[in-house]
Enzyme design. Structure first.
Site, short mmCIF file in Angstrom:
data_model
loop_
_atom_site.label_atom_id
_atom_site.label_comp_id
_atom_site.label_asym_id
_atom_site.label_seq_id
_atom_site.Cartn_x
_atom_site.Cartn_y
_atom_site.Cartn_z
N GLN A 309 -6.66 -12.01 0.06
CA GLN A 309 -7.27 -11.03 -0.85
C GLN A 309 -6.40 -9.78 -0.95
OE1 GLN A 309 -9.71 -11.06 -2.93
NE2 GLN A 309 -9.80 -8.88 -3.41
N GLU A 310 -5.77 -9.40 0.15
CA GLU A 310 -4.96 -8.19 0.16
C GLU A 310 -3.63 -8.37 -0.57
OE1 GLU A 310 -5.54 -5.21 1.04
OE2 GLU A 310 -7.39 -5.33 2.22
N SER A 311 -2.93 -9.47 -0.28
CA SER A 311 -1.53 -9.58 -0.76
C SER A 311 -1.17 -10.92 -1.34
CB SER A 311 -0.59 -9.30 0.41
OG SER A 311 -0.68 -10.36 1.37
#
Length: 463
Positions: A309-311
């Site tokens: 989700q972050e990267s």
């Protein structure tokens, strides 16, 4: 069939009057249940019913049954069966007090036994692989095809009715088959079609993005608890009163929202992309996720889902605001968890795991899985802003420990009349809600594709 004992602490127990005197035999079903000290519930393994997951027993049927047992002042014992046919047999043999298993209350079934009130509605859908020429327009398109349905399911009634108009229609009944098992057989080409209730497909389609629901055979039909044929009126009335209560006080809505809300927005392209990267990018980082999660006492799949989700699992990722790396750490957070180089995958993943652990420890005392979802929200929006949202939740009469209640208030942090009265001010709370729900989806998929030990599951190996 196997047996599991579940005895969770009751949050609020309403104890029935003591109806059975010393030495007297119980006269009613409720007296018998109270005398035994347990409510025996027949169910089946399914995301929409019951699962013994990594965060403990879960599922909407389990949550409702536990609530009912709490109100009766008894423990809950869950008996797992292979499907509707086995569940009905168990009821009529006296092996269970009721069945909570996502059962459709059809006219024929209602003539055989009492049912509780409807708590949800679902349609019978025809499921097939995507692609040209695979979509059925009506029941006649099922003639000559390999159609599989669960033995004893209500879908057989529709097929029998359709066969009166289309004599060539045939199907196979599959015993002891899970929702995912049937969908795997359609995906692999072993079956052309299966028929499945809409809420079950909603829960499972994330793992099978190539499958489609193409035809509604029934329209909305009620789902309800089933009782033994000889259940007395007292038990029937108590079940009816229970559902009336949880519908009125909002408990039912919270249970259904808790288990289904993150499934509402299905992004076919995003899910396909995620599953592609599970095969291509995740292998480069999986051992790091496993090691970091083990040291922080987290589930590595939850940590990996957060990283995606972050990267999207890109070591060199950088945002316009300056956060960097697989876990997209800010400079202050990196310093706090001892990360000197945020674009180093090992440092980033271990640092992100340590920070998640810190946030989770700050939320001690909150039951799972809510504690995990609130921790993820804090990772995105900050612990202070999360506490602001929890304070607003409590002021509005909600439960600050329940994700389903807090997520309704997080968007209020964008509104001046609310954030002006908080300790930490303005925040994009709506984005935090989407952030958590996306991670829940990725986490669910990873748990189906990879086991706790990191090995592929049967679903991952399916063709």
């Amino acid at each position: 069939m196997f047996r599991m004992l579940r005895a969770l602490p009751a949050v609020s127990i309403v104890t029935l009057p003591l109806l059975v005197g010393c030495g007297e035999e119980p006269r009613t079903d409720l007296e018998r249940i109270q005398a035994a000290g347990e409510l025996v519930v027949a169910t089946r393994i399914a995301p929409t019913s019951y699962q013994d997951g990594d965060l403990g027993p879960t599922g909407p049927e389990y949550a409702m049954a536990q609530q009912f047992a709490d109100e009766l002042g008894v423990e809950l014992r869950v008996e797992v069966h292979s499907g509707p046919e086995a569940i009905f047999r168990a009821l009529d043999r006296g092996e269970a007090d009721l069945a909570a298993a996502g059962l459709t209350r059809t006219g024929a079934r209602n003539e055989e036994r009492p049912f509780g009130p409807a708590y949800q509605y679902a349609s019978a859908l025809v499921i097939n692989r995507g692609g040209a020429g695979t979509r059925p327009n009506d029941a006649s398109d099922l003639v000559g095809k390999r159609v599989g349905v669960v033995t004893g399911s209500s879908h057989i009634d529709f097929l029998e009715q359709a066969r009166a108009e289309h004599p060539g229609l045939a199907w196979m009944e599959v015993g002891e088959e899970t929702t995912e098992g049937l969908l795997q057989r359609v995906r692999s080409g072993d079956l052309d079609y299966t028929i499945m209730d809409s809420h079950e497909f909603q829960a499972a389609r994330r793992y099978f993005p190539g499958l489609r629901a193409s035809l509604d055979l029934s329209g909305p039909r009620p789902l309800a608890w089933a009782l033994p044929r000889d259940a007395d009126s007292g038990l029937q009335q108590r079940v009816a009163e229970f559902f009336d209560t949880i519908k009125t006080d909002g408990t039912l809505s919270r249970i259904l929202d808790h288990h289904y809300a993150h499934l509402q927005e299905f992004d076919y392209v995003n899910v396909r992309s995620f599953m592609h990267q599970v095969d291509h990018r995740l292998p480069h980082f999986q051992s790091l996720f496993e090691e970091a999660a083990s040291q922080s006492e987290l589930d590595w799949r939850l940590l990996a889902a957060t990283g995606y989700q972050e990267s999207h699992w890109r070591a060199g990722a950088i945002s316009p605001t300056g956060v960097r790396g697989v876990m997209m750490l800010t400079q202050p957070t990196a310093q706090f968890v001892g990360v000197s180089r945020r674009t180093d995958p090992a440092q980033s993943i271990h640092g992100g795991a340590r920070y998640l652990r810190v946030l989770k420890d700050r939320l001690s005392g909150i039951p799972e899985p809510d504690r995990t979802w609130l921790t993820l929200a804090a990772y995105n929006i900050g612990h202070g802003h999360l506490q602001d949202a929890r304070d607003i939740t409590e002021r509005q009469g909600g439960d600050p420990d329940a994700w389903v209640d807090v997520k309704e208030r997080l968007p209020l942090l964008r509104q001046q009349k609310w954030y002006s009265e908080t300790d930490y001010g303005y925040a994009r709370g709506d984005e935090a809600v989407g952030y958590v729900e996306s991670i829940r989806t990725y986490y669910d998929i990873l748990r189906r594709l990879r086991g706790p030990d990191g090995q592929d599951t049967t679903l991952a190996r399916a063709d």
